[in-house]
Design an enzyme around this catalytic site. Structure first.
Site, PDB file in Angstrom:
ATOM      1  N   GLY A  59     -14.684  71.437 -32.740  1.00  0.00           N
ATOM      2  CA  GLY A  59     -14.877  71.903 -31.360  1.00  0.00           C
ATOM      3  C   GLY A  59     -15.401  73.327 -31.347  1.00  0.00           C
ATOM      4  O   GLY A  59     -15.080  74.112 -32.235  1.00  0.00           O
TER       5      GLY A  59
ATOM      6  N   ARG B 184     -18.106  59.068 -42.937  1.00  0.00           N
ATOM      7  CA  ARG B 184     -19.213  58.994 -41.978  1.00  0.00           C
ATOM      8  C   ARG B 184     -19.349  57.563 -41.455  1.00  0.00           C
ATOM      9  O   ARG B 184     -19.452  56.619 -42.261  1.00  0.00           O
ATOM     10  CB  ARG B 184     -20.504  59.407 -42.693  1.00  0.00           C
ATOM     11  CG  ARG B 184     -21.675  59.542 -41.774  1.00  0.00           C
ATOM     12  CD  ARG B 184     -22.867  60.011 -42.574  1.00  0.00           C
ATOM     13  NE  ARG B 184     -24.053  60.093 -41.763  1.00  0.00           N
ATOM     14  CZ  ARG B 184     -25.276  59.909 -42.215  1.00  0.00           C
ATOM     15  NH1 ARG B 184     -25.475  59.614 -43.496  1.00  0.00           N
ATOM     16  NH2 ARG B 184     -26.299  60.033 -41.427  1.00  0.00           N
TER      17      ARG B 184
ATOM     18  N   ASP C  49      -9.183  73.545 -38.502  1.00  0.00           N
ATOM     19  CA  ASP C  49      -8.479  72.953 -39.645  1.00  0.00           C
ATOM     20  C   ASP C  49      -9.215  71.747 -40.236  1.00  0.00           C
ATOM     21  O   ASP C  49      -9.311  71.619 -41.455  1.00  0.00           O
ATOM     22  CB  ASP C  49      -7.021  72.624 -39.298  1.00  0.00           C
ATOM     23  CG  ASP C  49      -6.911  71.439 -38.370  1.00  0.00           C
ATOM     24  OD1 ASP C  49      -7.829  71.259 -37.537  1.00  0.00           O
ATOM     25  OD2 ASP C  49      -5.926  70.691 -38.478  1.00  0.00           O
TER      26      ASP C  49
ATOM     27  N   THR D 274     -10.921  78.667 -33.968  1.00  0.00           N
ATOM     28  CA  THR D 274     -10.374  77.690 -33.026  1.00  0.00           C
ATOM     29  C   THR D 274      -9.679  78.430 -31.891  1.00  0.00           C
ATOM     30  O   THR D 274      -9.041  79.465 -32.120  1.00  0.00           O
ATOM     31  CB  THR D 274      -9.350  76.722 -33.665  1.00  0.00           C
ATOM     32  OG1 THR D 274      -8.689  76.002 -32.613  1.00  0.00           O
ATOM     33  CG2 THR D 274      -8.286  77.413 -34.494  1.00  0.00           C
TER      34      THR D 274
ATOM     35  N   ASP E  65      -7.194  77.275 -30.625  1.00  0.00           N
ATOM     36  CA  ASP E  65      -5.777  76.906 -30.758  1.00  0.00           C
ATOM     37  C   ASP E  65      -4.956  77.929 -31.552  1.00  0.00           C
ATOM     38  O   ASP E  65      -3.728  77.920 -31.487  1.00  0.00           O
ATOM     39  CB  ASP E  65      -5.650  75.536 -31.451  1.00  0.00           C
ATOM     40  CG  ASP E  65      -6.406  74.443 -30.715  1.00  0.00           C
ATOM     41  OD1 ASP E  65      -6.602  74.573 -29.496  1.00  0.00           O
ATOM     42  OD2 ASP E  65      -6.805  73.465 -31.375  1.00  0.00           O
TER      43      ASP E  65
ATOM     44  N   ASP F  97      -4.245  77.982 -34.645  1.00  0.00           N
ATOM     45  CA  ASP F  97      -3.246  77.287 -35.456  1.00  0.00           C
ATOM     46  C   ASP F  97      -3.603  77.237 -36.951  1.00  0.00           C
ATOM     47  O   ASP F  97      -3.134  76.355 -37.669  1.00  0.00           O
ATOM     48  CB  ASP F  97      -3.037  75.849 -34.918  1.00  0.00           C
ATOM     49  CG  ASP F  97      -4.315  75.004 -34.961  1.00  0.00           C
ATOM     50  OD1 ASP F  97      -5.393  75.564 -35.247  1.00  0.00           O
ATOM     51  OD2 ASP F  97      -4.223  73.792 -34.718  1.00  0.00           O
TER      52      ASP F  97
ATOM     53  N   ARG G 245      -3.617  71.756 -28.843  1.00  0.00           N
ATOM     54  CA  ARG G 245      -3.197  70.633 -29.701  1.00  0.00           C
ATOM     55  C   ARG G 245      -1.682  70.646 -29.904  1.00  0.00           C
ATOM     56  O   ARG G 245      -0.956  70.707 -28.930  1.00  0.00           O
ATOM     57  CB  ARG G 245      -3.945  70.664 -31.031  1.00  0.00           C
ATOM     58  CG  ARG G 245      -5.400  70.234 -30.864  1.00  0.00           C
ATOM     59  CD  ARG G 245      -5.994  69.879 -32.180  1.00  0.00           C
ATOM     60  NE  ARG G 245      -5.652  70.868 -33.185  1.00  0.00           N
ATOM     61  CZ  ARG G 245      -5.891  70.739 -34.463  1.00  0.00           C
ATOM     62  NH1 ARG G 245      -6.464  69.651 -34.906  1.00  0.00           N
ATOM     63  NH2 ARG G 245      -5.573  71.675 -35.303  1.00  0.00           N
TER      64      ARG G 245
HETATM   65  O1  F6P Z   1      -9.116  72.252 -31.201  1.00  0.00           O
HETATM   66  C1  F6P Z   1      -9.694  72.755 -30.032  1.00  0.00           C
HETATM   67  C2  F6P Z   1      -9.453  71.835 -28.867  1.00  0.00           C
HETATM   68  O2  F6P Z   1     -10.025  72.420 -27.708  1.00  0.00           O
HETATM   69  C3  F6P Z   1      -7.996  71.459 -28.622  1.00  0.00           C
HETATM   70  O3  F6P Z   1      -7.275  72.488 -27.972  1.00  0.00           O
HETATM   71  C4  F6P Z   1      -8.142  70.190 -27.802  1.00  0.00           C
HETATM   72  O4  F6P Z   1      -7.020  69.347 -27.954  1.00  0.00           O
HETATM   73  C5  F6P Z   1      -9.367  69.555 -28.415  1.00  0.00           C
HETATM   74  O5  F6P Z   1     -10.093  70.578 -29.065  1.00  0.00           O
HETATM   75  C6  F6P Z   1     -10.271  68.876 -27.416  1.00  0.00           C
HETATM   76  O6  F6P Z   1     -11.269  68.220 -28.117  1.00  0.00           O
HETATM   77  P1  F6P Z   1     -12.596  67.634 -27.458  1.00  0.00           P
HETATM   78  O7  F6P Z   1     -13.542  68.780 -27.270  1.00  0.00           O
HETATM   79  O8  F6P Z   1     -13.058  66.655 -28.450  1.00  0.00           O
HETATM   80  O9  F6P Z   1     -12.204  67.049 -26.135  1.00  0.00           O
END
Ligand code: F6P
Length: 359
Positions: free
Chosen positions: A14, A83, A119, A141, A143, A145, A187
């Site tokens: 992301g 993949r 991660d 990220t 997050d 984390d 998350r």
């Molecule tokens: O890891 C970043 C994050 O934004 C999380 O906080 C969230 O759960 C996830 O990605 C959302 O993912 P997507 O962009 O695939 O909806």
């Protein structure tokens, strides 16, 4: 000046505000050493022929420090070890294409990869390193984390966006004497909820690290009403769950989190009789410009990653350890998720301010 090198940069998973600042910093630090830099588009897809490899010149990275997103594109379906490939019978199978990635990387004459990711992407980078790819990881990220770094870039921008939203919800909650349940990302960790909840003066903060009891959450709402504070702001991390219960998934198959604010708003309304509203901030937290501190972390990480390449130090990740940026082995960075310490001072501060964790 040392020997000329040809290096590659990619962004995976992301997006997070600050990715472009890392790309600019790493590119300029490399160009200023006389090296050649290329961007692999959409994580590893540029190496697998599904996308391009683009030269990163001074012009290509001009004026991008403040920009959200990533000029290289990204994907969270780009794991070369699994993949998805369509088979002759129409079914889709996960195929290990990691050898193809490594072969293409070598064919292009790259001597190092700067892998910017969370991660999942860092785990892929680590696995490729174990197969011989010279990699330096950069932790990204919203997050926050990732183990081994005090902060990831993007996190504080997300916190700022959430804090502003919580601030705005106060006035409308107060005007209508409502309970507002605000869902933030993160998350399985509560970093964004805790930071924005405390900074935004929420009344209840629910995080995965402290399973909540709905009765305790409702009690807080009723207690505030009795004290004449007829509105309540609840900030809930998307991965929070009740004691003995489970998180709420938008899609149970993919385990994509989301929707807990609706569930909570209804449960609180049933128990307290209050008018409640649910708001999920979702991808608003990832969009737009990085705040200045995230730009600084990102620029420092980019320069430090290039220093690591120059030192011949691979299989590592740059990490913030104020006032320094250090390197830690990738296997430590991916060994576990960094979670909110429940005995930490921010949780204690929130409790001292009278905020409830629903426990
Ligand atoms: O890891 C970043 C994050 O934004 C999380 O906080 C969230 O759960 C996830 O990605 C959302 O993912 P997507 O962009 O695939 O909806």
């Amino acid at each position: 000046m040392g020997k000329t090198k040809k290096i590659a940069i990619n962004t995976g998973g992301g997006d997070a505000p600050g990715l472009n600042a890392v790309i600019r910093s790493a590119t300029l630090a490399a160009l200023n050493r006389g090296w050649e830099v290329h961007g692999i588009r959409r994580a590893y897809m540029g190496l697998l022929g599904e996308d391009e490899i683009v030269p990163l010149t001074r012009d290509a990275v001009r004026g991008i420090t403040h920009m959200g997103g990533t000029i290289l594109g990204t994907t969270n379906r780009g794991n070369p070890f699994t993949r998805p490939i369509q088979q002759p019978d129409g079914t889709v199978e996960a195929v290990d294409c990691s050898d193809d990635v490594i072969a293409a990387f070598r064919e292009h004459g790259f001597e190092a990869l700067i892998a910017i990711g969370g991660d999942g992407s860092l785990r892929i980078a680590h696995d490729l390193y174990k197969k011989g790819l010279p990699v330096v990881g950069v932790p990204k990220t919203i997050d926050n984390d990732i183990e081994g770094t005090a902060l990831t870039f993007g996190f504080l921008t997300a916190v700022d966006i959430a804090t502003e939203a919580i601030g705005r919800l106060h006035s409308t909650a107060q005007a209508h004497e409502r309970v507002m349940v605000v869902e933030v990302m993160g998350r399985d960790t509560g970093w964004i909820a805790l930071f924005s909840g405390v900074a935004g003066t929420a009344d209840v903060i629910l995080i995965p690290e402290i399973p909540y009891e709905i009765e305790k959450v409702s009690e807080k709402v009723v207690e505030r009403d009795r004290a004449g504070r007829r509105f309540t702001i609840v900030v809930v991390a998307e991965g929070a769950f009740p004691a003995g219960g489970a998180p709420v998934f938008k899609d149970p198959k993919t385990k994509q989190l989301g929707g807990i604010c609706e569930v909570l708003a209804q449960e609180i309304a049933e128990r307290t009789g209050k008018d409640t509203r649910a708001i999920a901030l979702r991808h608003l937290q990832r969009g737009g410009m990085p705040i200045s501190y995230d730009r600084l972390i990102a620029l420092r990480f980019g320069a430090a990653a290039i220093q690591s390449v120059e030192d011949g130090d691979f299989g590592c990740m740059v990490a913030l350890d104020p006032p320094y940026v250090r390197r830690i082995p990738l296997d430590i960075a991916v060994s576990r998720q960094k979670r909110v310490p429940v005995d930490g001072d921010l949780v204690a501060t929130a409790r001292a301010l009278g905020m409830s964790f629903g426990d």
